[in-house]
Motif scaffolding. Structure first.
Motif, PDB file in Angstrom:
ATOM      1  N   GLY A   1       0.794  -1.268  -0.041  1.00  0.00           N
ATOM      2  CA  GLY A   1      -0.030   0.042   0.006  1.00  0.00           C
ATOM      3  C   GLY A   1       0.975   1.309  -0.018  1.00  0.00           C
ATOM      4  N   PRO A   2       0.055   2.470   0.216  1.00  0.00           N
ATOM      5  CA  PRO A   2       0.907   3.885   0.232  1.00  0.00           C
ATOM      6  C   PRO A   2       2.253   3.512   1.223  1.00  0.00           C
ATOM      7  CG  PRO A   2      -1.517   4.285   0.516  1.00  0.00           C
ATOM      8  CD  PRO A   2      -1.286   2.362   0.552  1.00  0.00           C
ATOM      9  N   THR A   3       3.243   4.250   0.496  1.00  0.00           N
ATOM     10  CA  THR A   3       4.612   3.940   1.249  1.00  0.00           C
ATOM     11  C   THR A   3       5.603   5.194   0.924  1.00  0.00           C
ATOM     12  OG1 THR A   3       4.606   1.669   0.614  1.00  0.00           O
ATOM     13  CG2 THR A   3       6.518   2.514   1.597  1.00  0.00           C
ATOM     14  N   ARG A   4       6.194   5.666   2.163  1.00  0.00           N
ATOM     15  CA  ARG A   4       7.095   6.923   1.893  1.00  0.00           C
ATOM     16  C   ARG A   4       8.138   6.345   1.069  1.00  0.00           C
ATOM     17  NH1 ARG A   4       7.451   9.646   7.743  1.00  0.00           N
ATOM     18  NH2 ARG A   4       5.532  10.358   8.167  1.00  0.00           N
ATOM     19  N   ILE A   5       9.073   7.445   0.547  1.00  0.00           N
ATOM     20  CA  ILE A   5      10.141   7.145  -0.046  1.00  0.00           C
ATOM     21  C   ILE A   5      11.029   6.293   0.413  1.00  0.00           C
ATOM     22  CG2 ILE A   5      12.040   8.193  -1.561  1.00  0.00           C
ATOM     23  CD1 ILE A   5       9.938   9.595  -3.101  1.00  0.00           C
ATOM     24  N   GLY A   6      11.650   6.764   1.711  1.00  0.00           N
ATOM     25  CA  GLY A   6      12.451   6.217   2.447  1.00  0.00           C
ATOM     26  C   GLY A   6      12.186   4.646   2.708  1.00  0.00           C
ATOM     27  N   GLU A   7      10.964   4.439   2.974  1.00  0.00           N
ATOM     28  CA  GLU A   7      10.649   2.942   3.113  1.00  0.00           C
ATOM     29  C   GLU A   7      10.780   2.209   1.908  1.00  0.00           C
ATOM     30  OE1 GLU A   7       6.806   2.264   5.256  1.00  0.00           O
ATOM     31  OE2 GLU A   7       7.172   4.488   5.911  1.00  0.00           O
ATOM     32  N   LEU A   8      10.288   2.798   0.667  1.00  0.00           N
ATOM     33  CA  LEU A   8      10.595   2.103  -0.607  1.00  0.00           C
ATOM     34  C   LEU A   8      12.141   1.866  -0.698  1.00  0.00           C
ATOM     35  CD1 LEU A   8       7.830   4.137  -2.998  1.00  0.00           C
ATOM     36  CD2 LEU A   8       8.090   1.774  -2.209  1.00  0.00           C
ATOM     37  N   ALA A   9      12.956   2.741  -0.412  1.00  0.00           N
ATOM     38  CA  ALA A   9      14.402   2.652  -0.602  1.00  0.00           C
ATOM     39  C   ALA A   9      14.912   1.646   0.148  1.00  0.00           C
ATOM     40  CB  ALA A   9      15.092   4.135  -0.396  1.00  0.00           C
ATOM     41  N   ALA A  10      14.437   1.466   1.326  1.00  0.00           N
ATOM     42  CA  ALA A  10      14.992   0.619   2.358  1.00  0.00           C
ATOM     43  C   ALA A  10      14.438  -0.905   1.883  1.00  0.00           C
ATOM     44  CB  ALA A  10      14.330   0.486   3.691  1.00  0.00           C
ATOM     45  N   ARG A  11      13.297  -0.979   1.014  1.00  0.00           N
ATOM     46  CA  ARG A  11      12.672  -2.314   0.576  1.00  0.00           C
ATOM     47  C   ARG A  11      13.089  -2.738  -0.712  1.00  0.00           C
ATOM     48  NH1 ARG A  11       6.562  -1.314   2.758  1.00  0.00           N
ATOM     49  NH2 ARG A  11       6.773  -2.370   4.740  1.00  0.00           N
ATOM     50  N   VAL A  12      13.756  -1.827  -1.392  1.00  0.00           N
ATOM     51  CA  VAL A  12      14.297  -2.227  -2.888  1.00  0.00           C
ATOM     52  C   VAL A  12      15.363  -3.062  -3.029  1.00  0.00           C
ATOM     53  CG1 VAL A  12      14.980  -1.270  -5.096  1.00  0.00           C
ATOM     54  CG2 VAL A  12      12.850  -0.241  -4.043  1.00  0.00           C
ATOM     55  N   PRO A  13      16.198  -2.923  -2.225  1.00  0.00           N
ATOM     56  CA  PRO A  13      17.044  -1.719  -1.636  1.00  0.00           C
ATOM     57  C   PRO A  13      17.688  -1.042  -2.436  1.00  0.00           C
ATOM     58  CG  PRO A  13      18.524  -3.711  -1.153  1.00  0.00           C
ATOM     59  CD  PRO A  13      17.057  -4.187  -2.027  1.00  0.00           C
ATOM     60  N   CYS A  14      17.593   0.314  -2.512  1.00  0.00           N
ATOM     61  CA  CYS A  14      18.467   1.255  -3.173  1.00  0.00           C
ATOM     62  C   CYS A  14      18.589   2.553  -2.418  1.00  0.00           C
ATOM     63  CB  CYS A  14      17.823   1.549  -4.526  1.00  0.00           C
ATOM     64  SG  CYS A  14      16.222   2.448  -4.282  1.00  0.00           S
ATOM     65  N   SER A  15      19.142   3.685  -2.768  1.00  0.00           N
ATOM     66  CA  SER A  15      19.326   4.715  -1.937  1.00  0.00           C
ATOM     67  C   SER A  15      18.195   5.600  -2.289  1.00  0.00           C
ATOM     68  CB  SER A  15      20.806   5.505  -2.683  1.00  0.00           C
ATOM     69  OG  SER A  15      20.192   6.113  -4.008  1.00  0.00           O
ATOM     70  N   GLN A  16      17.939   6.507  -1.241  1.00  0.00           N
ATOM     71  CA  GLN A  16      17.051   7.564  -1.311  1.00  0.00           C
ATOM     72  C   GLN A  16      16.682   8.185  -2.373  1.00  0.00           C
ATOM     73  OE1 GLN A  16      15.479   8.669   2.497  1.00  0.00           O
ATOM     74  NE2 GLN A  16      14.003  10.084   1.595  1.00  0.00           N
ATOM     75  N   PRO A  17      18.075   8.909  -3.021  1.00  0.00           N
ATOM     76  CA  PRO A  17      17.969   9.646  -4.286  1.00  0.00           C
ATOM     77  C   PRO A  17      17.474   8.748  -5.243  1.00  0.00           C
ATOM     78  CG  PRO A  17      19.790  10.156  -3.099  1.00  0.00           C
ATOM     79  CD  PRO A  17      19.205   8.945  -2.373  1.00  0.00           C
ATOM     80  N   THR A  18      17.861   7.342  -5.326  1.00  0.00           N
ATOM     81  CA  THR A  18      17.581   6.454  -6.465  1.00  0.00           C
ATOM     82  C   THR A  18      16.064   6.504  -6.368  1.00  0.00           C
ATOM     83  OG1 THR A  18      19.763   5.670  -6.625  1.00  0.00           O
ATOM     84  CG2 THR A  18      17.907   4.163  -7.614  1.00  0.00           C
ATOM     85  N   ALA A  19      15.599   6.056  -5.348  1.00  0.00           N
ATOM     86  CA  ALA A  19      13.900   5.740  -5.114  1.00  0.00           C
ATOM     87  C   ALA A  19      13.347   7.207  -5.565  1.00  0.00           C
ATOM     88  CB  ALA A  19      13.712   5.517  -3.782  1.00  0.00           C
ATOM     89  N   THR A  20      13.875   8.102  -5.242  1.00  0.00           N
ATOM     90  CA  THR A  20      13.096   9.322  -5.671  1.00  0.00           C
ATOM     91  C   THR A  20      12.870   9.643  -7.204  1.00  0.00           C
ATOM     92  OG1 THR A  20      13.687  10.657  -3.783  1.00  0.00           O
ATOM     93  CG2 THR A  20      13.292  12.100  -5.577  1.00  0.00           C
ATOM     94  N   THR A  21      14.265   9.353  -7.874  1.00  0.00           N
ATOM     95  CA  THR A  21      14.295   9.488  -9.268  1.00  0.00           C
ATOM     96  C   THR A  21      13.324   8.214  -9.932  1.00  0.00           C
ATOM     97  OG1 THR A  21      16.459  10.073  -9.206  1.00  0.00           O
ATOM     98  CG2 THR A  21      15.635   9.106 -11.203  1.00  0.00           C
ATOM     99  N   VAL A  22      13.232   7.179  -9.301  1.00  0.00           N
ATOM    100  CA  VAL A  22      12.426   5.993  -9.976  1.00  0.00           C
ATOM    101  C   VAL A  22      11.061   6.436  -9.739  1.00  0.00           C
ATOM    102  CG1 VAL A  22      11.565   3.738  -9.329  1.00  0.00           C
ATOM    103  CG2 VAL A  22      13.867   4.368  -9.512  1.00  0.00           C
TER     104      VAL A  22
END
Length: 140
Positions: free
Chosen positions: A46-67
């Motif tokens: 469900g709805p997720t913050r970018i930092g949580e997405l970055a941790a779950r992918v895993p990738c950096s927060q800037p990468t998650a923001t770009t994605v």
């Protein structure tokens, strides 16, 4: 008596799963792998913050923001205020994003079905019997 699983056994299983996953994915979608992972995570959690997405992918927060920006540009996700913290945003899967994840999964299943048709009935039975166990392993 069941033998102990070795590191080499585990490595070979990981490599086989990665190879199968990559083969199915490359043949069924034009989405980059990280975008598809983010869409799948949003569908699952469900709805997720970018930092949580970055941790779950895993990738950096800037990468998650770009994605997320790329996915947002194609209408597959949207940003919405986090009701728990007005300063934060949640990334949400749109209806189109959910349809895309399901479409990709169905194409992958069709391709896997074609590949499994090349196996003997006994081999297909072994693969299908392993499904619940693989699901358990994937769940952590």
């Amino acid at each position: 008596m069941v033998r102990q699983v070795t590191e080499e056994d585990a490595l070979q299983l990981v490599l086989a799963v990665h190879r199968l996953n990559r083969t199915l994915r490359v043949s069924t979608t034009d989405l980059p792998p990280t975008q598809l992972i983010v869409l799948s995570l949003l569908m699952e959690h469900g709805p997720t913050r970018i930092g949580e997405l970055a941790a779950r992918v895993p990738c950096s927060q800037p990468t998650a923001t770009t994605v997320v920006a790329g996915l947002e540009g194609t209408g597959l996700v949207r940003r919405q205020p986090d009701p728990a913290d007005g300063r934060a945003v949640l990334i949400t899967l749109t209806d189109e994003g959910q349809e895309r994840v399901v479409w990709v999964a169905r194409r992958e299943a069709e391709l896997l079905d074609l590949r499994m048709a090349e196996l003997t009935p006994e081999e297909r039975g072994v693969v299908l019997a392993a499904t619940p166990l693989l699901r358990r392993l994937a769940g952590g």
